[in-house]
Design a protein around this motif. Structure first.
Motif, PDB file in Angstrom:
ATOM      1  N   ALA A  14       0.531  -1.677  -0.380  1.00 42.65           N
ATOM      2  CA  ALA A  14       0.256   0.250   0.048  1.00 42.65           C
ATOM      3  C   ALA A  14       0.706   1.452   0.340  1.00 42.65           C
ATOM      4  O   ALA A  14       2.138   1.336   0.645  1.00 42.65           O
ATOM      5  N   ARG A  15       0.978   2.191  -0.350  1.00 37.64           N
ATOM      6  CA  ARG A  15       1.146   3.874  -0.437  1.00 37.64           C
ATOM      7  C   ARG A  15       0.435   4.887  -1.586  1.00 37.64           C
ATOM      8  O   ARG A  15      -0.954   4.117  -1.158  1.00 37.64           O
ATOM      9  N   PRO A  55      -7.643   6.434   4.619  1.00 36.02           N
ATOM     10  CA  PRO A  55      -5.992   6.655   3.926  1.00 36.02           C
ATOM     11  C   PRO A  55      -5.008   7.229   5.123  1.00 36.02           C
ATOM     12  O   PRO A  55      -4.179   8.133   5.169  1.00 36.02           O
ATOM     13  N   PHE A  56      -5.620   7.426   6.504  1.00 39.09           N
ATOM     14  CA  PHE A  56      -4.425   7.943   7.782  1.00 39.09           C
ATOM     15  C   PHE A  56      -5.206   7.269   8.604  1.00 39.09           C
ATOM     16  O   PHE A  56      -5.692   6.363   9.029  1.00 39.09           O
ATOM     17  N   SER A  94       0.289   4.899   4.582  1.00 42.76           N
ATOM     18  CA  SER A  94      -0.916   5.929   4.932  1.00 42.76           C
ATOM     19  C   SER A  94      -0.364   7.357   4.336  1.00 42.76           C
ATOM     20  O   SER A  94       0.228   7.676   4.506  1.00 42.76           O
ATOM     21  N   LEU A  95      -1.340   8.367   4.453  1.00 40.88           N
ATOM     22  CA  LEU A  95      -0.746   9.385   4.704  1.00 40.88           C
ATOM     23  C   LEU A  95      -0.084  10.383   5.553  1.00 40.88           C
ATOM     24  O   LEU A  95       0.304  11.514   5.981  1.00 40.88           O
ATOM     25  N   ASP A  96      -0.197   9.684   7.285  1.00 43.21           N
ATOM     26  CA  ASP A  96       0.618  10.400   8.121  1.00 43.21           C
ATOM     27  C   ASP A  96       1.856  11.412   7.898  1.00 43.21           C
ATOM     28  O   ASP A  96       1.425  12.188   8.576  1.00 43.21           O
ATOM     29  N   ALA A  97       2.775  10.420   7.574  1.00 47.26           N
ATOM     30  CA  ALA A  97       4.428  11.419   7.481  1.00 47.26           C
ATOM     31  C   ALA A  97       4.025  12.409   6.569  1.00 47.26           C
ATOM     32  O   ALA A  97       4.514  13.671   6.985  1.00 47.26           O
ATOM     33  N   PHE A  98       3.248  12.915   4.899  1.00 47.40           N
ATOM     34  CA  PHE A  98       2.800  13.038   4.240  1.00 47.40           C
ATOM     35  C   PHE A  98       2.087  14.246   5.515  1.00 47.40           C
ATOM     36  O   PHE A  98       2.694  15.513   5.370  1.00 47.40           O
ATOM     37  N   LEU A  99       1.519  14.385   6.341  1.00 51.15           N
ATOM     38  CA  LEU A  99       0.445  14.937   7.183  1.00 51.15           C
ATOM     39  C   LEU A  99       1.487  16.217   7.672  1.00 51.15           C
ATOM     40  O   LEU A  99       1.552  17.146   7.917  1.00 51.15           O
TER      41      LEU A  99
END
Length: 409
Positions: free
Chosen positions: A31-32, A115-116, A68-73
């Motif tokens: 997943a990415r 997504p997160f 997940s979007l965690d690192a980007f957020l």
């Protein structure tokens, strides 16, 4: 606005002025992070490494390889803006097409994931029409609004661990309930299962304990929005909510869309609030358009039963965030706060079945059938559209959930 070279995307609800983020996978692949353009998903990480990361800024490739979007957020607003500018450049510049096109995948070929990671979940009660309707249903001989409602955004803390991605089935919950004719409470599956059509706001940049967020700083902390369905067991809720508010009647499931629309994509959707009387306290004051012109559609078993307008909401998202943190409560990456049920002034604009059936007393049409509450097998779809910067409309991620029977004890 520059036109994208991606075939079929120009003029669609997922044009270059939208670019929502999600997390996807395909069989045998990890997943990415992906970005939607038209009916395609752009695989983010390999694009970020084309010719090096965009500029000398954040390591987007590393953030977009995560499941997940965690690192980007957590990278914060400057990184979100850098990423958006980069994506627009490579999806509109013909010179990038040969390198980018191999990383575009059909939406139909991928599976969308949560997504997160939800850190904390808070749900508000920000619609004047919804709060007034509920007051009239349950307190017909009293003022529909409680004294504090026009002075602060009322809310409650929910359960982060039961926030689910769109498409996840919702199992009918058990709980205590006590009807007016019942001498004692009984235990069993909820008989009055309901939905609440809401908008959810996703926090990216956190704060320190003791720090407050002003209404002017919404975009520094909120990355974007998701569609949200706050499933509700109304009979359980009615028995339990005095004196501390919602608990088991709400905590069994909350569904969100798998696509997160960046706040930057809603630049053309900001609108004036419908009016606040009395004027809120200074920490809740807003300057300029603070509401959002987002159209919501509630579909039950393939039939549209309501079209609530988010533009009628009394409390703005910036006011919700300011109130959430005014006591010094810290924000964390992945915090989610919901708007509360979106309802408009007309009967066909009510965002819950409780209101559509006026307290379960007036069945409403669903095709050739009638409903008051949800039955096993019912499928609810929430859809959202908003004005886009390109002159058309963008479509936020839809929220789908099907009711499964209660599990046997």
């Amino acid at each position: 606005m520059s036109q994208t070279w991606v075939e079929g995307a120009a003029g669609s609800p997922y044009d270059i002025d939208h670019l929502p983020y999600g997390v996807f996978d395909r069989p045998g692949e990890p997943a990415r992070v992906g970005v939607r353009i038209g009916d395609l998903v752009l695989d983010g990480a390999p694009v970020a490494t084309l010719g090096g990361d965009p500029g000398d800024g954040p390591d987007l490739a590393s953030a977009w390889r995560r499941p997940s979007l965690d690192a980007f957020l957590a990278l914060g607003r400057p990184a979100w803006e850098t990423a958006r500018d980069w994506l627009v450049e490579i999806l509109t510049g013909p010179e990038h097409r040969a390198a980018v096109e191999p990383h575009l995948l059909p939406v139909s070929s991928v599976t969308m994931r949560m997504p997160f990671t939800v850190a904390d979940y808070v749900d508000f009660y920000a619609s004047l029409e919804h709060a007034s309707n509920v007051g009239r249903i349950f307190r017909p001989d009293q003022e529909p609004l409680l004294p504090n409602w026009r002075h602060l955004p009322v809310g409650y803390h929910g359960r982060a661990g039961t926030v689910l991605p769109s498409g996840t089935p919702v199992v009918r919950p058990h709980g205590q309930r006590k009807g007016p004719a019942d001498a004692e409470p009984v235990f069993g599956p909820s008989q009055r299962l309901d939905i609440e059509a809401e908008l959810g706001f996703v926090v990216g940049a956190g704060t320190e304990l003791g720090e407050r967020v002003s209404t002017a700083d919404l975009a520094d902390h909120v990355f974007g929005v998701v569609g949200l369905n706050d499933w509700s067991a109304r009979d359980v809720q009615a028995w339990e909510y005095v004196p501390l508010g919602p608990f088991l009647g709400k905590s069994f499931a909350t569904s969100i869309s798998t696509w997160v629309t960046p706040l930057a994509a809603l630049a053309a959707a900001w609108t004036e609030l419908p009016g606040q009387d009395p004027a809120p306290l200074p920490y809740l004051a807003v300057d300029g358009p603070a509401g959002l012109d987002i159209a919501v559609e509630v579909e039950l078993n393939g039939h549209v039963v309501s079209r609530p307008p988010y533009s009628t909401m009394y409390w703005a998202p910036a006011q919700m965030l300011a109130h959430l943190t005014v006591n010094g409560a810290s924000l964390r990456t992945g915090d989610l706060f919901g708007s509360g049920t979106v309802s408009g002034p007309e009967p066909g604009q009510r965002g819950s079945l409780l209101e559509l059936s006026w307290g379960w007393r007036e069945p409403f049409a669903v095709g050739d059938a009638e409903r008051t509450a949800l039955e096993d097998g019912d499928e609810v779809v929430l859809r959202y559209t908003a004005p886009g910067s390109g002159g058309g409309r963008i479509a936020l991620g839809e929220v789908v959930g099907r009711v499964e029977p209660a599990r046997a004890w």
